[in-house]
Design a protein around this motif. Sequence first.
Motif, PDB file in Angstrom:
ATOM      1  N   SER A  70       0.834  -1.214   0.000  1.00  0.00           N
ATOM      2  CA  SER A  70       0.000   0.000   0.000  1.00  0.00           C
ATOM      3  C   SER A  70       0.862   1.255   0.000  1.00  0.00           C
ATOM      4  CB  SER A  70      -0.927   0.005   1.215  1.00  0.00           C
ATOM      5  OG  SER A  70      -1.841  -1.070   1.184  1.00  0.00           O
ATOM      6  N   ASP A  71       1.896   1.268   0.850  1.00  0.00           N
ATOM      7  CA  ASP A  71       2.772   2.440   0.935  1.00  0.00           C
ATOM      8  C   ASP A  71       3.471   2.704  -0.395  1.00  0.00           C
ATOM      9  OD1 ASP A  71       2.043   2.586   3.592  1.00  0.00           O
ATOM     10  OD2 ASP A  71       3.918   1.763   4.370  1.00  0.00           O
ATOM     11  N   TYR A  72       3.931   1.636  -1.030  1.00  0.00           N
ATOM     12  CA  TYR A  72       4.640   1.770  -2.305  1.00  0.00           C
ATOM     13  C   TYR A  72       3.711   2.352  -3.369  1.00  0.00           C
ATOM     14  CZ  TYR A  72       7.864   0.442  -6.065  1.00  0.00           C
ATOM     15  OH  TYR A  72       8.725   0.464  -7.134  1.00  0.00           O
ATOM     16  N   MET A  73       2.483   1.821  -3.439  1.00  0.00           N
ATOM     17  CA  MET A  73       1.553   2.267  -4.470  1.00  0.00           C
ATOM     18  C   MET A  73       1.044   3.681  -4.182  1.00  0.00           C
ATOM     19  SD  MET A  73       1.802  -0.256  -6.440  1.00  0.00           S
ATOM     20  CE  MET A  73       0.593   0.233  -7.662  1.00  0.00           C
ATOM     21  N   ARG A  74       0.844   4.003  -2.910  1.00  0.00           N
ATOM     22  CA  ARG A  74       0.419   5.362  -2.569  1.00  0.00           C
ATOM     23  C   ARG A  74       1.464   6.379  -3.014  1.00  0.00           C
ATOM     24  NH1 ARG A  74       0.971   5.045   2.351  1.00  0.00           N
ATOM     25  NH2 ARG A  74      -1.044   4.129   2.884  1.00  0.00           N
TER      26      ARG A  74
ATOM     27  N   LEU B 118       3.641   6.092  -5.321  1.00  0.00           N
ATOM     28  CA  LEU B 118       3.655   6.154  -6.782  1.00  0.00           C
ATOM     29  C   LEU B 118       2.587   7.114  -7.298  1.00  0.00           C
ATOM     30  CD1 LEU B 118       4.638   4.882  -9.535  1.00  0.00           C
ATOM     31  CD2 LEU B 118       2.744   3.258  -9.253  1.00  0.00           C
ATOM     32  N   HIS B 119       1.382   6.998  -6.768  1.00  0.00           N
ATOM     33  CA  HIS B 119       0.283   7.847  -7.241  1.00  0.00           C
ATOM     34  C   HIS B 119       0.480   9.302  -6.835  1.00  0.00           C
ATOM     35  CE1 HIS B 119      -2.561   5.086  -9.169  1.00  0.00           C
ATOM     36  NE2 HIS B 119      -1.990   4.175  -8.404  1.00  0.00           N
ATOM     37  N   ILE B 120       0.945   9.525  -5.627  1.00  0.00           N
ATOM     38  CA  ILE B 120       1.190  10.908  -5.194  1.00  0.00           C
ATOM     39  C   ILE B 120       2.242  11.560  -6.082  1.00  0.00           C
ATOM     40  CG2 ILE B 120       2.127  12.301  -3.304  1.00  0.00           C
ATOM     41  CD1 ILE B 120       0.704  10.385  -1.372  1.00  0.00           C
ATOM     42  N   ALA B 121       3.268  10.787  -6.454  1.00  0.00           N
ATOM     43  CA  ALA B 121       4.319  11.316  -7.324  1.00  0.00           C
ATOM     44  C   ALA B 121       3.780  11.721  -8.693  1.00  0.00           C
ATOM     45  CB  ALA B 121       5.436  10.286  -7.482  1.00  0.00           C
ATOM     46  N   HIS B 122       2.641  11.156  -9.084  1.00  0.00           N
ATOM     47  CA  HIS B 122       2.019  11.508 -10.374  1.00  0.00           C
ATOM     48  C   HIS B 122       0.885  12.510 -10.195  1.00  0.00           C
ATOM     49  CE1 HIS B 122       4.231   7.973 -11.841  1.00  0.00           C
ATOM     50  NE2 HIS B 122       4.087   8.509 -13.033  1.00  0.00           N
ATOM     51  N   GLY B 123       0.805  13.130  -9.029  1.00  0.00           N
ATOM     52  CA  GLY B 123      -0.150  14.208  -8.825  1.00  0.00           C
ATOM     53  C   GLY B 123      -1.530  13.798  -8.359  1.00  0.00           C
ATOM     54  N   VAL B 124      -1.723  12.531  -8.014  1.00  0.00           N
ATOM     55  CA  VAL B 124      -3.021  12.055  -7.549  1.00  0.00           C
ATOM     56  C   VAL B 124      -3.167  12.340  -6.051  1.00  0.00           C
ATOM     57  CG1 VAL B 124      -4.475  10.017  -7.217  1.00  0.00           C
ATOM     58  CG2 VAL B 124      -3.137  10.268  -9.316  1.00  0.00           C
ATOM     59  N   ARG B 125      -4.313  12.873  -5.648  1.00  0.00           N
ATOM     60  CA  ARG B 125      -4.613  13.013  -4.228  1.00  0.00           C
ATOM     61  C   ARG B 125      -5.213  11.700  -3.732  1.00  0.00           C
ATOM     62  NH1 ARG B 125      -5.898  17.840  -6.289  1.00  0.00           N
ATOM     63  NH2 ARG B 125      -8.008  17.150  -6.801  1.00  0.00           N
ATOM     64  N   VAL B 126      -4.644  11.157  -2.670  1.00  0.00           N
ATOM     65  CA  VAL B 126      -5.112   9.894  -2.106  1.00  0.00           C
ATOM     66  C   VAL B 126      -5.638  10.179  -0.709  1.00  0.00           C
ATOM     67  CG1 VAL B 126      -4.511   7.534  -1.480  1.00  0.00           C
ATOM     68  CG2 VAL B 126      -3.413   8.608  -3.469  1.00  0.00           C
ATOM     69  N   LEU B 127      -6.950  10.044  -0.527  1.00  0.00           N
ATOM     70  CA  LEU B 127      -7.603  10.298   0.750  1.00  0.00           C
ATOM     71  C   LEU B 127      -8.025   8.959   1.344  1.00  0.00           C
ATOM     72  CD1 LEU B 127      -9.875  13.318  -0.272  1.00  0.00           C
ATOM     73  CD2 LEU B 127      -7.482  13.333   0.469  1.00  0.00           C
ATOM     74  N   GLU B 128      -7.457   8.609   2.488  1.00  0.00           N
ATOM     75  CA  GLU B 128      -7.721   7.314   3.109  1.00  0.00           C
ATOM     76  C   GLU B 128      -8.426   7.499   4.448  1.00  0.00           C
ATOM     77  OE1 GLU B 128      -3.847   4.764   1.812  1.00  0.00           O
ATOM     78  OE2 GLU B 128      -3.476   6.717   2.713  1.00  0.00           O
TER      79      GLU B 128
END
Length: 401
Positions: free
Chosen positions: A188-192, A194-204
């Motif tokens: 989960s940490d690795y994929m999160r 990755l997405h943040i680095a591409h500008g995606v906001r991840v709200l958990e």
Amino acid sequence: MAGIVVIGAGQAGASLVARLRMKGYAGAITLIGAEGVPPYQRPPLSKGYLLGDLSAERLFLRPESFYADQGIVLRMGAVVDGIDPARQEVSLDGAALPYDQLALTTGARPRRLPAAIGGDLAGVHVLRGLADVDAMAPEVAPGRRVVIVGGGYIGLEAAAVAAKRGLDVTVVELAPRILQRVAAAETSDYMRALHIAHGVRVLEGVGLERLSGEGHVTGARLSDGRELPADFVIVGVGVMPDTALAGDAGLYLDNGIATDAQGRTSDPRIWAAGDCASFPSHGGRLRLESVQNAIDQAELVADNMLDGARDYAPVPWFWSDQYDLKLQIAGLNTGYDRVVVRDAPGARSHWYFKGDGLLAVDAMNDPRAYMVGKRLLEAGRSPSAGAVADAGSDLKALLRA
């Protein structure tokens, strides 16, 4: 003779009918699909097809002519009204279609948001079939704002495509972390990241309270009071096995259409395979949602319909493509008590253990780790955690140990 009828023209159904002919079955075969196109691949829908890199024809598993050439009657866009096991008939568009044996490869249906919270607004999409993606495609344009409900693999794959297309992307996940149901915190940490680095906001750790809009969705209100603007919404909160026909026919259901180890349902003339079917595994029942399972289980059922006697005992494998990352998974991590991390240049793998026993491997851009882990699992062998963690060791040596 009435022959064999297969309901469900997805990966499992297509694999089953092709296997029957390959194994020499000469009787009548009818493959029934609700969609108006030949059987096609689903995984590229949320990746290459949504990106516009693949045409619909390139998704087809086989040319439509294949079925005619093999003497397989392909009924596309057909509605099955019911099954009568006593008469051994399928009611198809109001007419009776007899069968000697029947296979159910009806797949799964996406979970949708309730209408009470705005799930029926225009601009709220799911990602399951070709028509779903075609309906959503005009929305996927640079600068538009998309809220993705669900941080599982489908939601994250959609997020990756949307980010690559230049959209403003927010992923909302109710659980404390993305991928919580299927992966360790390390993955989960690795994929999160990755997405943040591409500008995606991840709200958990936050839920969706409701969607807003008059006719068409315009925003999402979260359980913590936040309001997110949205030009459209993608719902990726899992699927349910499509068991309606089986249940109405009186077949036994348990986490899907329950089969024995060889694929028979509670009616010995009716079989099931793919996303809709559960089978005995380690004292319980297991249902797998993957291309590999759809193919392998369907081919086993085809063999057993022709008087084979093989039990199904798979080593599952899965994959997910996001940005330039290929995540490959071998095995099932259920019951793990520790995760061993192995780093390699530009790659990483997470090895799941229960005690000293290897259960599964998540490999991020590390095909060697995936291959070795899969072969170990298939052989029922477990490497030492220390050997796995030693980045300087030769992974292939684990196969010889």
